[in-house]
Structures are given as structure tokens and as C-alpha cells.
Design an enzyme around this catalytic site. Structure first.
Site, PDB file in Angstrom:
ATOM      1  N   ASP A 141       0.807  -1.227   0.000  1.00 60.61           N
ATOM      2  CA  ASP A 141       0.000   0.000   0.000  1.00 60.61           C
ATOM      3  C   ASP A 141       0.836   1.271   0.000  1.00 60.61           C
ATOM      4  OD1 ASP A 141      -2.236  -1.631   0.096  1.00 60.61           O
ATOM      5  OD2 ASP A 141      -2.310  -1.613   2.285  1.00 60.61           O
TER       6      ASP A 141
ATOM      7  N   GLY B 155       1.602   2.989  -2.568  1.00 62.36           N
ATOM      8  CA  GLY B 155       1.150   3.914  -3.615  1.00 62.36           C
ATOM      9  C   GLY B 155       1.634   3.464  -4.991  1.00 62.36           C
ATOM     10  N   LYS B 156       1.834   2.157  -5.124  1.00 60.97           N
ATOM     11  CA  LYS B 156       2.383   1.605  -6.386  1.00 60.97           C
ATOM     12  C   LYS B 156       1.493   1.931  -7.581  1.00 60.97           C
ATOM     13  CE  LYS B 156       2.321  -2.422  -4.348  1.00 60.97           C
ATOM     14  NZ  LYS B 156       2.068  -2.060  -2.944  1.00 60.97           N
ATOM     15  N   GLY B 157       0.173   1.743  -7.386  1.00 64.01           N
ATOM     16  CA  GLY B 157      -0.768   1.983  -8.493  1.00 64.01           C
ATOM     17  C   GLY B 157      -0.630   3.398  -9.025  1.00 64.01           C
ATOM     18  N   LYS B 158      -0.571   4.369  -8.104  1.00 61.58           N
ATOM     19  CA  LYS B 158      -0.471   5.769  -8.529  1.00 61.58           C
ATOM     20  C   LYS B 158       0.781   6.003  -9.371  1.00 61.58           C
ATOM     21  CE  LYS B 158       0.774  10.329  -7.407  1.00 61.58           C
ATOM     22  NZ  LYS B 158       0.677  11.584  -6.728  1.00 61.58           N
TER      23      LYS B 158
ATOM     24  N   GLY C 240      -4.612  -4.109  -3.872  1.00 62.11           N
ATOM     25  CA  GLY C 240      -5.578  -3.058  -4.176  1.00 62.11           C
ATOM     26  C   GLY C 240      -4.766  -1.838  -4.542  1.00 62.11           C
TER      27      GLY C 240
ATOM     28  N   THR D 271      -4.609   1.891  -6.042  1.00 59.75           N
ATOM     29  CA  THR D 271      -5.501   3.029  -6.265  1.00 59.75           C
ATOM     30  C   THR D 271      -4.874   4.041  -7.210  1.00 59.75           C
ATOM     31  OG1 THR D 271      -6.083   2.733  -3.946  1.00 59.75           O
ATOM     32  CG2 THR D 271      -6.960   4.689  -5.035  1.00 59.75           C
TER      33      THR D 271
ATOM     34  N   THR E 228      -8.502  -3.053  -0.462  1.00 58.79           N
ATOM     35  CA  THR E 228      -9.125  -4.327  -0.811  1.00 58.79           C
ATOM     36  C   THR E 228     -10.135  -4.758   0.244  1.00 58.79           C
ATOM     37  OG1 THR E 228      -7.205  -5.038  -2.067  1.00 58.79           O
ATOM     38  CG2 THR E 228      -8.617  -6.784  -1.256  1.00 58.79           C
ATOM     39  N   THR E 229      -9.779  -4.602   1.520  1.00 63.98           N
ATOM     40  CA  THR E 229     -10.647  -5.132   2.582  1.00 63.98           C
ATOM     41  C   THR E 229     -11.298  -4.032   3.420  1.00 63.98           C
ATOM     42  OG1 THR E 229      -8.741  -5.234   4.053  1.00 63.98           O
ATOM     43  CG2 THR E 229      -9.257  -7.239   2.831  1.00 63.98           C
ATOM     44  N   GLY E 230     -10.842  -2.788   3.281  1.00 64.19           N
ATOM     45  CA  GLY E 230     -11.396  -1.686   4.073  1.00 64.19           C
ATOM     46  C   GLY E 230     -10.908  -1.690   5.516  1.00 64.19           C
TER      47      GLY E 230
ATOM     48  N   SER F 210       5.673  12.237  -3.960  1.00 65.10           N
ATOM     49  CA  SER F 210       4.233  12.317  -4.201  1.00 65.10           C
ATOM     50  C   SER F 210       3.586  13.082  -3.065  1.00 65.10           C
ATOM     51  CB  SER F 210       3.668  10.901  -4.305  1.00 65.10           C
ATOM     52  OG  SER F 210       2.257  10.949  -4.330  1.00 65.10           O
TER      53      SER F 210
HETATM   54  P1  GDP Z   1      -0.747   0.415  -3.559  1.00 66.33           P
HETATM   55  O1  GDP Z   1      -1.358  -0.858  -3.103  1.00 66.33           O
HETATM   56  O2  GDP Z   1       0.726   0.453  -3.311  1.00 66.33           O
HETATM   57  O3  GDP Z   1      -1.073   0.772  -4.975  1.00 66.33           O
HETATM   58  O4  GDP Z   1      -1.365   1.555  -2.628  1.00 66.33           O
HETATM   59  P2  GDP Z   1      -2.915   1.710  -2.205  1.00 66.33           P
HETATM   60  O5  GDP Z   1      -3.688   2.199  -3.362  1.00 66.33           O
HETATM   61  O6  GDP Z   1      -3.399   0.481  -1.534  1.00 66.33           O
HETATM   62  O7  GDP Z   1      -2.802   2.792  -1.049  1.00 66.33           O
HETATM   63  C1  GDP Z   1      -2.264   4.060  -1.281  1.00 66.33           C
HETATM   64  C2  GDP Z   1      -3.316   5.100  -0.896  1.00 66.33           C
HETATM   65  O8  GDP Z   1      -2.714   6.375  -0.774  1.00 66.33           O
HETATM   66  C3  GDP Z   1      -4.388   5.263  -1.949  1.00 66.33           C
HETATM   67  O9  GDP Z   1      -5.592   5.622  -1.331  1.00 66.33           O
HETATM   68  C4  GDP Z   1      -3.861   6.435  -2.802  1.00 66.33           C
HETATM   69  O10 GDP Z   1      -4.887   7.138  -3.463  1.00 66.33           O
HETATM   70  C5  GDP Z   1      -3.225   7.276  -1.743  1.00 66.33           C
HETATM   71  N1  GDP Z   1      -2.058   8.063  -2.173  1.00 66.33           N
HETATM   72  C6  GDP Z   1      -1.078   7.722  -3.058  1.00 66.33           C
HETATM   73  N2  GDP Z   1      -0.114   8.664  -3.078  1.00 66.33           N
HETATM   74  C7  GDP Z   1      -0.492   9.611  -2.185  1.00 66.33           C
HETATM   75  C8  GDP Z   1       0.106  10.833  -1.720  1.00 66.33           C
HETATM   76  O11 GDP Z   1       1.203  11.214  -2.113  1.00 66.33           O
HETATM   77  N3  GDP Z   1      -0.582  11.530  -0.768  1.00 66.33           N
HETATM   78  C9  GDP Z   1      -1.780  11.128  -0.278  1.00 66.33           C
HETATM   79  N4  GDP Z   1      -2.372  11.883   0.648  1.00 66.33           N
HETATM   80  N5  GDP Z   1      -2.374   9.990  -0.691  1.00 66.33           N
HETATM   81  C10 GDP Z   1      -1.730   9.241  -1.612  1.00 66.33           C
HETATM   82  P1  IMO Z   2      -0.956  -4.139  -2.279  1.00 68.32           P
HETATM   83  O1  IMO Z   2      -0.495  -4.684  -3.618  1.00 68.32           O
HETATM   84  C1  IMO Z   2      -1.040  -4.563   2.038  1.00 68.32           C
HETATM   85  C2  IMO Z   2      -1.162  -8.640   3.617  1.00 68.32           C
HETATM   86  C3  IMO Z   2      -2.420  -9.076   4.323  1.00 68.32           C
HETATM   87  C4  IMO Z   2      -1.843 -10.083   5.306  1.00 68.32           C
HETATM   88  C5  IMO Z   2      -0.726 -10.751   4.491  1.00 68.32           C
HETATM   89  C6  IMO Z   2      -1.142 -12.045   3.817  1.00 68.32           C
HETATM   90  O2  IMO Z   2      -2.239  -3.400  -2.350  1.00 68.32           O
HETATM   91  O3  IMO Z   2       0.142  -3.377  -1.633  1.00 68.32           O
HETATM   92  P2  IMO Z   2      -2.693 -12.725   1.775  1.00 68.32           P
HETATM   93  O4  IMO Z   2      -4.082 -12.302   1.405  1.00 68.32           O
HETATM   94  O5  IMO Z   2      -1.674 -12.393   0.753  1.00 68.32           O
HETATM   95  O6  IMO Z   2      -2.632 -14.146   2.224  1.00 68.32           O
HETATM   96  O7  IMO Z   2      -2.350 -11.856   3.094  1.00 68.32           O
HETATM   97  O8  IMO Z   2      -0.358  -9.806   3.496  1.00 68.32           O
HETATM   98  N1  IMO Z   2      -1.371  -8.121   2.241  1.00 68.32           N
HETATM   99  C7  IMO Z   2      -1.290  -6.829   1.914  1.00 68.32           C
HETATM  100  N2  IMO Z   2      -1.094  -5.741   2.689  1.00 68.32           N
HETATM  101  N3  IMO Z   2      -1.147  -4.441   0.688  1.00 68.32           N
HETATM  102  C8  IMO Z   2      -1.311  -5.526  -0.089  1.00 68.32           C
HETATM  103  O9  IMO Z   2      -1.279  -5.461  -1.431  1.00 68.32           O
HETATM  104  C9  IMO Z   2      -1.429  -6.794   0.513  1.00 68.32           C
HETATM  105  N4  IMO Z   2      -1.644  -8.038   0.059  1.00 68.32           N
HETATM  106  C10 IMO Z   2      -1.585  -8.851   1.123  1.00 68.32           C
HETATM  107  O10 IMO Z   2      -3.042  -7.997   4.971  1.00 68.32           O
HETATM  108  O11 IMO Z   2      -1.230  -9.401   6.362  1.00 68.32           O
HETATM  109 MG    MG Z   3      -2.913  -1.528  -1.845  1.00 70.59          MG
END
Ligand code: GDP
Ligand code: IMO
Ligand code: MG
Length: 426
Positions: free
Chosen positions: A13, A15-18, A40, A42, A298-300, A410
Site C-alpha cells: 500500500d 502507492g504503487k498503483g499511482k 488493491g 488506487t 481491498t478489505t477496508g 508524491s
Molecule cells: P498500492 O497498493 O501500493 O497501490 O497503494 P494503495 O492504493 O493500496 O494505497 C495508497 C493510498 O494512498 C491510496 O488511497 C492512494 O490514493 C493514496 N495516495 C497515493 N499517493 C499519495 C500521496 O502522495 N498523498 C496522499 N495523501 N495519498 C496518496
Molecule cells: P498491495 O499490492 C497490504 C497482507 C495481508 C496479510 C498478508 C497475507 O495493495 O500493496 P494474503 O491475502 O496475501 O494471504 O495476506 O499480506 N497483504 C497486503 N497488505 N497491501 C497488499 O497489497 C497486501 N496483500 C496482502 O493484509 O497481512
Molecule cells: Mg494496496
């Protein structure tokens, strides 16, 4: 040409998607190489937020081919819903998407197995997303799993039933009964849909593209601290989230690896169980969670929050050969007078180290340095020259410790809230 890789250096999480979406215009191919619907990612642009789980984050750029590589575990049901959402938003995803015939298939019974095995772990549960990731990778390594290419075989249903019989017995081992009657129809409908798409030997697609001078960006899922070998085992995911995973998960030889973008938050989060040395179980952690909207895409679930941890970042950088760093979400720290950075750990023996010990257990005490906060809303800044001095000091401090340049900063979720620091020297 090379394959550049973008991957998370923390617990996911970051911020890979961004950033994949931001970098995508200069690439011809964006490819996912591991993970599945546990991810998940974003993306935000033009006032709309999109969350992708299995589809690569290059999908919004019509000139880019997007590949779901062989290292991915694919849930056809989740995938069909994801595709439908894109169609509803006017994106013709099917045209630009190639799915490896070697990607592993997540069956409804894998999700049941994920749940019953987590339940059996009780208080030691991993905190899995329950998307069937672990059981599907187990079947792959156990050489009994089904792959996307199998859906083209005339006896696919027989193969499915054979695996189901096995899963039924495994669920019974946990003292439960397998009942997937409600999901099975959705699964076969989604498999029918999958058959209409571009299923390919994507290792050829990528290698031919490289021979023809095309640029490929590999998009990591999860993060290095969730890697099955080097993460906080057993509280990890079941795949290789590192650079090496891109080689096996796409069929790319190591000699083709180019830039490695290591992405991290200006602080740190974790969702699910497991050690987290700099976690803040107090109002500061709560404030970061609120300001950063730290709830799982993904899970909230609420994400656990803490200060940035340099020893783990150094470890991830070392293991991945990171060439450029991307610092995310520094805007979230606007309201703090001071910012703490963990530079070392104090071990139970009293030894101070910047290495990651075998187990990151609770006995470990983070050693912090405290830096001045910047007290300026970074989100309002669109020129790198206008960054406040306290923040550039923070960047320099982190760079000095990590010895890798931070080339992207970012400052907000939107595509446009991205500052590039090209040619930066440390
Ligand atoms: P990923 O799984 O690595 O793609 O990251 P996620 O999407 O799960 O979580 C990143 C969250 O941070 C998302 O809600 C993005 O919209 C948000 N985000 C990404 N870059 C920034 C940033 O620079 N500042 C803020 N405030 N939010 C960001
Ligand atoms: P992105 O790509 C954050 C965490 C789960 C749990 C552990 C194992 O959005 O960064 P799994 O479902 O793989 O068996 O869960 O890994 N986890 C993540 N945490 N971002 C993710 O993906 C994750 N994918 C799995 O919360 O601790
Ligand atoms: Mg994520």
C-alpha cells in the site's frame, strides 16, 4: 531494452498503483508479475478514483499493452467484476490486456481453504485478505493446481472436479464442510468470459517486445516486507514480491532488469498481523491514519500506522538493488511539529544495529532521530523548487541514510500531485 520494476519496500500500500500510472506513458508494456486479488492499487485522475486488484495499472493508457504474468494468481470472478467496472467507465480494457496461460487459477474452494486455515490459526492468524492467495500458491508449488491455459482444455471440468475433491478433503481436515454451491456458477460464467480474452504465452510477448526495443514496466504487488522469504515470516504473503519475482513471474532473464523503483511512504503502515517495530498505538498513529486515510483498498480494514523505519528500508533496498526511490504521502505529515525517523534498533542485548534481525519481535526498541516538521500543505505545491526547507532537509536525511536518490515525491493521491526530482545527487 530493459524491464524496469516498481515495487513496494514496506508492507504494501505504498502507492504503487499511482506511480505506475504516472510512469506508464513512457512505457509500451505494463506487467503484473505476482500476487492477485489481495492487491488493491488506487489511481486517481480527472476527479475519479479507480481501484485495481488484478489488472495492471497501465490500463488507462490506450497505447499500452497490459500483461497479467504467469506469476500471478488470478480469480476469474473478481477479474470479471473488475473488467465490468472498467467497461462501465468507458475503458476498453479487453483490447489492451494479455493474460498468461501459465497464471494460476484461484477457485472458490481456495477461498474457503484460506478462511478455514486462518480460523484454525486462532490468535496467531496471518490477517490474510482471504482471497485464496496462499492455498492457490500452495497448489501451484504442490504441482496440482489449475492454470489459465487449462480452461481451453476439453476436460477442464474434470480437472476442476479432481482438485475440488482434494479441497473437500482438506476442508474436512479442518472439521468443516465445503459448500461452494453459490459461487460455482459465477466461477464457470467468469471462466467462459476469460476464454473470450487474449490468453497468451506472455513470456514470448515480453521477450519479443524487448528484442524490438520496447519499454516494459513491471508492477509489483504487496511489498518487500511481505515477501515469502525475506518478509516478516510467517506474517507474509505467499509470493516473491521482490525483483527476482519479476524474472520468474514474467519469464524475463536477470540481464534485462533495468531501473528498480523502490516506493515507500514518508511514514509506515501495515494491515494484518505481524511485527511492526515503529507502530504507534496512540493518538499520533490515529492522526496519521486519519490524515492518510489509511484504510485497506481491498478489505477496508484500518491500517496500522507508525514512523518511517530506515533499517527495513535499507534491507529492502539491498535485496532489490533499488536504483531510485519514490517517497509517497509526505503531505499526510503536515500537522506535525516534529517527525520521527527510526534509524536503528536497540536489541535486547543492548546492541544498537541498523540491520534487520531474524525476527522483528516486540523486544526490539526503535532508536529515533527527531526532525523538524514542515507545517506546510505539500499538496498545494507544484514546483519542486517551492518545497519548504524543513521538508528538503527531511528528504536529504533519508537519502543520506539510504544512499539512493529520491527521484519522485508524491504529495497527494492525484496523478498530478507528483514532483519529479530528476538528476538529484545524494
Ligand atoms: P498500492 O497498493 O501500493 O497501490 O497503494 P494503495 O492504493 O493500496 O494505497 C495508497 C493510498 O494512498 C491510496 O488511497 C492512494 O490514493 C493514496 N495516495 C497515493 N499517493 C499519495 C500521496 O502522495 N498523498 C496522499 N495523501 N495519498 C496518496
Ligand atoms: P498491495 O499490492 C497490504 C497482507 C495481508 C496479510 C498478508 C497475507 O495493495 O500493496 P494474503 O491475502 O496475501 O494471504 O495476506 O499480506 N497483504 C497486503 N497488505 N497491501 C497488499 O497489497 C497486501 N496483500 C496482502 O493484509 O497481512
Ligand atoms: Mg494496496
Amino acid at each position: 531494452m530493459a524491464v524496469d520494476i516498481l515495487l513496494g519496500l514496506q508492507w504494501g500500500d505504498e502507492g504503487k498503483g499511482k506511480i505506475v500510472d504516472v510512469l506508464a506513458p513512457t512505457y509500451d508494456i505494463v506487467a503484473r508479475f505476482q500476487g492477485g486479488p489481495n492487491a488493491g492499487h488506487t489511481l486517481e485522475f480527472e476527479g475519479t478514483k479507480h481501484v485495481l486488484h488484478q489488472i495492471p495499472s497501465g490500463i488507462f493508457h490506450p497505447h499500452i499493452q497490459n500483461i497479467i504474468g504467469n506469476g500471478v494468481v488470478l480469480d476469474p470472478i473478481v477479474f470479471k467484476i473488475e473488467m465490468q467496472k472498467l467497461t462501465d467507465r468507458g475503458v476498453d480494457a479487453a483490447q489492451n490486456l494479455f493474460i498468461s496461460k501459465k497464471a494460476a487459477l484461484i477457485l472458490p474452494s481456495h477461498k474457503v481453504l484460506d478462511r478455514v486455515s486462518e480460523e484454525a490459526l486462532g490468535s496467531g492468524k496471518i490477517g490474510s485478505t482471504l482471497k485464496g492467495i496462499g492455498p492457490t500458491y500452495q497448489d501451484k508449488i504442490g504441482r496440482v493446481g489449475l492454470r489459465v491455459g487449462d480452461i481451453l482444455a476439453p476436460d477442464f471440468k474434470d480437472r476442476y472436479n479432481k482438485l475440488l475433491t482434494r479441497h473437500r478433503k482438506m476442508v474436512e481436515f479442518y472439521g468443516q464442510t465445503l459448500d461452494i454451491s453459490e459461487q460455482e456458477q459465477a466461477f464457470f460464467d467468469a471462466v467462459d468470459y476469460l476464454r473470450t480474452l487474449k490468453l497468451a504465452d506472455t513470456e514470448y510477448l515480453i521477450n519479443h517486445a524487448l528484442s524490438n526495443g520496447k519499454r516494459v514496466l513491471a508492477e509489483g504487488a504487496q511489498g518487500s516486507l511481505l515477501d515469502v522469504d525475506f518478509g516478516t515470516y510467517p506474517f507474509v504473503t505467499s509470493s516473491t514480491t521482490m525483483v527476482a519475482g519479476a524474472c520468474t513471474g514474467l519469464g524475463v532473464a536477470p540481464k534485462y532488469i533495468g531501473e528498480v523503483y523502490g516506493i515507500f511512504k514518508a511514514y509506515c503502515t501495515r494491515v494484518g498481523s505481524g511485527p511492526f517495530p515503529t507502530e504507534l498505538n496512540n493518538e499520533v498513529g490515529e492522526e496519521i491514519r486519519k490524515a492518510g486515510r489509511e484504510f485497506g483498498a481491498t478489505t477496508g480494514r484500518p491500517r496500522r500506522c507508525g514512523w518511517v523505519d530506515l533499517p527495513t528500508l535499507k534491507y529492502s533496498i539491498m535485496l532489490n538493488g533499488v536504483t531510485q526511490l519514490n517517497m509517497m504521502k509526505a503531505d499526510v505529515l503536515t500537522d506535525f511539529d516534529t517527525i520521527k525517523v527510526c534509524t536503528h534498533y536497540k536489541l535486547p542485548s543492548g546492541e544498537i544495529t541498523d540491520q534487520v534481525p531474524h525476527s522483528l519481535d516486540e523486544e526490539l526498541e526503535p532508536v529515533y532521530e527527531e526532525l523538524a516538521g514542515w507545517r506546510v500543505d505539500l499538496n498545494k505545491i507544484d514546483n519542486i523548487e517551492d518545497l519548504p526547507v524543513a521538508f528538503t532537509d527531511y528528504l536529504a536525511f533519508v537519502e543520506k541514510h539510504l544512499q539512493v536518490p529520491i527521484t519522485i515525491v508524491s504529495v497527494g493521491p492525484d496523478r498530478k500531485s507528483t514532483l519529479k526530482r530528476e538528476g538529484v545527487a545524494i
